[in-house]
Design a protein around this motif. Structure first.
Motif, mmCIF file in Angstrom:
data_model
loop_
_atom_site.group_PDB
_atom_site.id
_atom_site.type_symbol
_atom_site.label_atom_id
_atom_site.label_comp_id
_atom_site.label_asym_id
_atom_site.label_seq_id
_atom_site.Cartn_x
_atom_site.Cartn_y
_atom_site.Cartn_z
ATOM 1 N N GLU A 81 0.835 -1.207 0.000
ATOM 2 C CA GLU A 81 0.000 0.000 0.000
ATOM 3 C C GLU A 81 0.865 1.249 0.000
ATOM 4 N N LYS A 82 0.417 2.289 -0.695
ATOM 5 C CA LYS A 82 1.095 3.584 -0.681
ATOM 6 C C LYS A 82 0.233 4.590 0.062
ATOM 7 N N ASP A 104 8.607 1.356 -5.789
ATOM 8 C CA ASP A 104 7.951 0.947 -7.021
ATOM 9 C C ASP A 104 6.651 1.748 -7.153
ATOM 10 N N VAL A 105 6.655 2.723 -8.058
ATOM 11 C CA VAL A 105 5.508 3.628 -8.186
ATOM 12 C C VAL A 105 4.249 2.872 -8.586
ATOM 13 N N ALA A 106 4.385 1.864 -9.448
ATOM 14 C CA ALA A 106 3.212 1.127 -9.938
ATOM 15 C C ALA A 106 2.653 0.165 -8.900
ATOM 16 N N ASN A 107 3.544 -0.549 -8.218
ATOM 17 C CA ASN A 107 3.092 -1.642 -7.358
ATOM 18 C C ASN A 107 3.271 -1.401 -5.867
ATOM 19 N N LYS A 267 1.036 19.692 -9.746
ATOM 20 C CA LYS A 267 1.455 20.779 -10.647
ATOM 21 C C LYS A 267 0.846 22.129 -10.260
ATOM 22 N N LYS A 268 0.573 22.303 -8.966
ATOM 23 C CA LYS A 268 0.053 23.570 -8.471
ATOM 24 C C LYS A 268 0.928 24.074 -7.332
ATOM 25 N N TRP A 269 0.957 25.411 -7.175
ATOM 26 C CA TRP A 269 1.731 26.003 -6.086
ATOM 27 C C TRP A 269 0.840 26.062 -4.842
ATOM 28 N N ASP A 270 0.651 24.890 -4.230
ATOM 29 C CA ASP A 270 -0.123 24.806 -2.994
ATOM 30 C C ASP A 270 0.426 23.646 -2.164
ATOM 31 N N HIS A 271 -0.261 23.342 -1.083
ATOM 32 C CA HIS A 271 0.216 22.295 -0.173
ATOM 33 C C HIS A 271 -0.575 21.002 -0.328
ATOM 34 N N GLU A 272 -1.233 20.827 -1.469
ATOM 35 C CA GLU A 272 -2.135 19.701 -1.658
ATOM 36 C C GLU A 272 -1.571 18.599 -2.557
ATOM 37 N N GLY A 273 -0.387 18.803 -3.117
ATOM 38 C CA GLY A 273 0.099 17.905 -4.165
ATOM 39 C C GLY A 273 0.955 16.746 -3.705
ATOM 40 N N GLU A 274 0.640 16.165 -2.548
ATOM 41 C CA GLU A 274 1.432 15.036 -2.053
ATOM 42 C C GLU A 274 1.285 13.809 -2.948
ATOM 43 N N ARG A 275 2.368 13.150 -3.231
ATOM 44 C CA ARG A 275 2.340 11.839 -3.882
ATOM 45 C C ARG A 275 2.318 10.762 -2.803
ATOM 46 N N LYS A 276 1.585 9.705 -3.044
ATOM 47 C CA LYS A 276 1.603 8.581 -2.114
ATOM 48 C C LYS A 276 2.926 7.837 -2.255
ATOM 49 N N VAL A 277 3.533 7.486 -1.131
ATOM 50 C CA VAL A 277 4.855 6.866 -1.110
ATOM 51 C C VAL A 277 4.801 5.565 -0.317
ATOM 52 N N ALA A 278 5.928 4.863 -0.303
ATOM 53 C CA ALA A 278 5.965 3.565 0.377
ATOM 54 C C ALA A 278 6.623 3.629 1.756
#
Length: 287
Positions: A81-82, A104-107, A267-278
């Motif tokens: 899970e990410k 692994d971004v996909a899995n 792609k916005k200048w805000d604090h909402e653009g978190e990527r899910k990580v492992a």
């Protein structure tokens, strides 16, 4: 021949002058500082006049003093899970967190060695020739809540022999014991991206740092520039972590959602653009 020599001297002098100017700009900046826990400060600054590495830069970092009732470090990790860095922080009862090593971004799941509480969760994912990546040649280790960095000794099973109960491989190392490490010349190294890094200062203070990028307001940094930045902040050893859209610094008491920097994944200048990580590095208050 003489003209070529003088051109080389000119280029060297121009580079040195630019570095000196950048280091002075960094030191003289009016950094915003906020105490967020005992022995722990959050420090931020927006260089918005294209005045650091001839670009706009937004730098956020936490500095932790290694003494007394300083907080303790821990890892958070998911095998498949990410989750966002902020979710990791909240669920694992931390007051601050940064994203961790490559995954692994996909899995989902780390592609680098991770050990937690003495249990090996993930071995390195090597290339088709059995070689380890640059980010598998150094480790962040935690021993009784204290963080330090280790350098690969060129042995095949080095990480398995580390005695610390908590180990996370990442990299590349930028500086180790005052010596800058040799970096490769790939686009990953030379191009500007959002970056996440950990640094150690001579007295043992730890820095957890993010540099934003891929934005008009923040260009990001090459690994060469990141190396210089960490040296100018006083680090004698420093390491690069996963960056790009993953780059996130979260503090539970900060503003609305706790995200200090400007993650680029939306792609916005805000604090909402978190990527899910492992995986993440956590700060917890000392019990």
């Amino acid at each position: 021949m003489k003209s070529a020599f003088f051109i080389l001297l000119l280029l060297i002098s121009q580079t040195t002058f630019a570095q000196n100017t950048d280091s002075i700009t960094l030191v003289k900046a009016k950094w915003q500082k906020q105490k967020i826990a005992p022995k722990t400060k959050l420090i931020t600054h927006h260089f918005n006049q294209k005045n650091l590495f001839a670009a706009n830069q937004y730098i956020s970092y936490i500095e932790i003093k290694r003494k007394g009732n300083a907080p303790v470090f821990a890892f958070g990790n998911e095998i498949k899970e990410k989750k966002t860095t902020s979710t990791f922080g909240k669920e694992l009862h931390a007051f601050a967190a940064i994203n961790g090593t490559f995954f692994d971004v996909a899995n989902g799941g780390s592609v680098d060695f991770i050990k937690m509480d003495g249990v090996i969760i993930k071995q390195n994912v090597l290339d088709k020739n059995g070689n380890r990546a640059r980010h598998q040649k150094a480790a962040i280790v935690i021993d009784q809540g204290k963080l330090s960095l280790k350098k690969w000794d060129n042995s095949p099973n080095w990480e398995n022999s580390l005695t610390e109960k908590d180990v996370m491989l990442s990299g590349p190392l930028l500086t180790f014991n005052l010596q800058n490490e040799q970096l490769d010349t790939t686009s990953f190294t030379k191009a500007r991206h959002p970056r996440t890094a950990v640094g150690i200062k001579p007295g043992g203070n730890i820095i957890l740092l993010t540099v934003d990028g891929r934005q008009e307001n923040a260009a990001g940094m090459s690994l060469y520039e990141l190396t210089s930045l960490m040296r100018w902040l006083g680090c004698t050893s420093s390491i690069n972590l996963d960056g790009g859209g993953s780059t996130t610094l979260w503090v539970s008491s900060y503003a609305e959602n706790g995200v200090v920097n400007f993650p680029s994944d939306n792609k916005k200048w805000d604090h909402e653009g978190e990527r899910k990580v492992a995986n993440v590095i956590l700060l917890k208050k000392k019990q």
